[in-house]
Design a protein around this motif. Sequence first.
Motif, PDB file in Angstrom:
ATOM      1  N   SER A   6      31.408  58.311  64.548  1.00  0.00           N
ATOM      2  CA  SER A   6      31.351  59.666  65.098  1.00  0.00           C
ATOM      3  C   SER A   6      31.761  59.629  66.561  1.00  0.00           C
ATOM      4  N   GLU A   7      32.322  60.731  67.029  1.00  0.00           N
ATOM      5  CA  GLU A   7      32.834  60.849  68.387  1.00  0.00           C
ATOM      6  C   GLU A   7      32.177  62.041  69.061  1.00  0.00           C
ATOM      7  N   HIS A   8      31.835  61.893  70.342  1.00  0.00           N
ATOM      8  CA  HIS A   8      31.050  62.917  71.028  1.00  0.00           C
ATOM      9  C   HIS A   8      31.590  63.130  72.439  1.00  0.00           C
ATOM     10  N   GLY A   9      31.747  64.409  72.839  1.00  0.00           N
ATOM     11  CA  GLY A   9      32.154  64.728  74.193  1.00  0.00           C
ATOM     12  C   GLY A   9      33.647  64.653  74.406  1.00  0.00           C
ATOM     13  N   THR A  10      34.032  64.618  75.682  1.00  0.00           N
ATOM     14  CA  THR A  10      35.438  64.561  76.062  1.00  0.00           C
ATOM     15  C   THR A  10      35.623  63.527  77.167  1.00  0.00           C
ATOM     16  N   TRP A  11      36.852  63.044  77.276  1.00  0.00           N
ATOM     17  CA  TRP A  11      37.207  62.114  78.341  1.00  0.00           C
ATOM     18  C   TRP A  11      38.537  62.538  78.933  1.00  0.00           C
ATOM     19  N   GLU A  12      38.535  62.815  80.244  1.00  0.00           N
ATOM     20  CA  GLU A  12      39.734  63.275  80.936  1.00  0.00           C
ATOM     21  C   GLU A  12      40.353  64.472  80.223  1.00  0.00           C
ATOM     22  N   GLY A  13      39.498  65.373  79.767  1.00  0.00           N
ATOM     23  CA  GLY A  13      39.943  66.587  79.098  1.00  0.00           C
ATOM     24  C   GLY A  13      40.340  66.412  77.649  1.00  0.00           C
ATOM     25  N   ARG A  14      40.196  65.202  77.116  1.00  0.00           N
ATOM     26  CA  ARG A  14      40.604  64.921  75.740  1.00  0.00           C
ATOM     27  C   ARG A  14      39.402  64.864  74.813  1.00  0.00           C
ATOM     28  N   ALA A  15      39.549  65.468  73.659  1.00  0.00           N
ATOM     29  CA  ALA A  15      38.614  65.308  72.553  1.00  0.00           C
ATOM     30  C   ALA A  15      39.417  64.760  71.374  1.00  0.00           C
ATOM     31  N   ALA A  16      38.736  64.422  70.285  1.00  0.00           N
ATOM     32  CA  ALA A  16      39.410  63.897  69.101  1.00  0.00           C
ATOM     33  C   ALA A  16      40.325  62.721  69.462  1.00  0.00           C
ATOM     34  N   ILE A  17      39.806  61.806  70.277  1.00  0.00           N
ATOM     35  CA  ILE A  17      40.553  60.598  70.648  1.00  0.00           C
ATOM     36  C   ILE A  17      40.706  59.679  69.438  1.00  0.00           C
ATOM     37  N   VAL A  18      39.656  59.641  68.617  1.00  0.00           N
ATOM     38  CA  VAL A  18      39.698  58.828  67.393  1.00  0.00           C
ATOM     39  C   VAL A  18      40.435  59.613  66.314  1.00  0.00           C
ATOM     40  N   PRO A  19      41.475  59.036  65.700  1.00  0.00           N
ATOM     41  CA  PRO A  19      42.184  59.756  64.635  1.00  0.00           C
ATOM     42  C   PRO A  19      41.280  59.990  63.432  1.00  0.00           C
ATOM     43  N   GLY A  20      41.559  61.073  62.701  1.00  0.00           N
ATOM     44  CA  GLY A  20      40.807  61.338  61.478  1.00  0.00           C
ATOM     45  C   GLY A  20      39.683  62.329  61.700  1.00  0.00           C
ATOM     46  N   ARG A  21      38.938  62.571  60.635  1.00  0.00           N
ATOM     47  CA  ARG A  21      37.863  63.558  60.661  1.00  0.00           C
ATOM     48  C   ARG A  21      36.526  62.874  60.917  1.00  0.00           C
ATOM     49  N   LEU A  22      36.092  62.901  62.182  1.00  0.00           N
ATOM     50  CA  LEU A  22      34.791  62.371  62.548  1.00  0.00           C
ATOM     51  C   LEU A  22      33.910  63.505  63.028  1.00  0.00           C
ATOM     52  N   VAL A  23      32.609  63.204  63.188  1.00  0.00           N
ATOM     53  CA  VAL A  23      31.677  64.230  63.682  1.00  0.00           C
ATOM     54  C   VAL A  23      31.971  64.510  65.154  1.00  0.00           C
TER      55      VAL A  23
END
Length: 235
Positions: free
Chosen positions: A218-235
Motif C-alpha cells: 500500500s502507498e500513502h501520501g505524496t512526495w514532491e507533488g507525486r502520488a501513485a508512485i508505485v505502479p498498479g492498484r494499491l491502497v
Amino acid sequence: MTVHTFHLAELPPARTARTLLRRPSGATTPGLDHAECLALMRLGAPTVSPDRLQLRRVAMFAQWRDEDAVDRFLAGDRLGRRLAEGWHVRLEFLRRWSRLAALPDLPARAGGWDPEEPVVAVTVARMRLGEVPRFLRWGKPVERLVRDHPGTTLALAAFRPPRTIATFSVWRSVREMEEMVHGRSSVVAPDRHAAAMAERRRRDFHHEFATFRFRPVSEHGTWEGRAAIVPGRLV
C-alpha cells in the motif's frame, strides 16, 4: 505479521540531525524491530554538493511486528506524525542478498513473484571509510544508471554519517529490475551495475551490505507533488 515500510518526508534541518543521532528503536517505539533513518542524497550528484546530504529531506526504512504498530507510530509519535505528512509505502518482504546484523531473522527468500509485477528494492550498507574513493568511482555510474532507467518510477539514495548508506528504488516490474542488475537493459552502458558488483566481490567496499526485495502492498501520501508512485492498484 512482519511488515516493512519506507518513508520520505521534509523536516527542518535541526530535526533531521536529531533523528539521525537518535533514531527510533524498540525501546522507544512499541512494535518496532529496527529503523534506519537517513538524510537524502540525489543519485549521481557531485561528491561535494548540497545535494549529497539534504538535511531538509529524511528517509526512514523500518521493520515492524505488524501494521498496527506502524499506525500507532504515525498517529502518536512526534517523528511519526511528521513522517505521516510525507509519503510512505508498506512492503511485503520477498528476498534478501547478504544480511544485516540488525535484521537477523529475515530468510533468504520468503515467497514467489510474477516477473511483470512492480517491485521495491532497498539496499543498506555500512561503508569501510578507507574504501569511499573506490566506492564513489564505481558507484556513481550505477547511481546514474538506476536514476535514469526507464523501468524506475522513483530512485534515490540516503546517508547517515559516518558510514551508513542506503538506496531505494521502485520498479515497474521485477523483470526490468533484474535486467538492470545483470546488465541486459536496453540503455547506454547497461553493464554498470554488474561491473560494480564484480568489483565489490573482488574487494568489498563495506563492512556490511544487504539488498532486499519487496512487494509493495500500500502507498500513502505524496512526495514532491507525486502520488501513485508505485505502479498498479494499491491502497
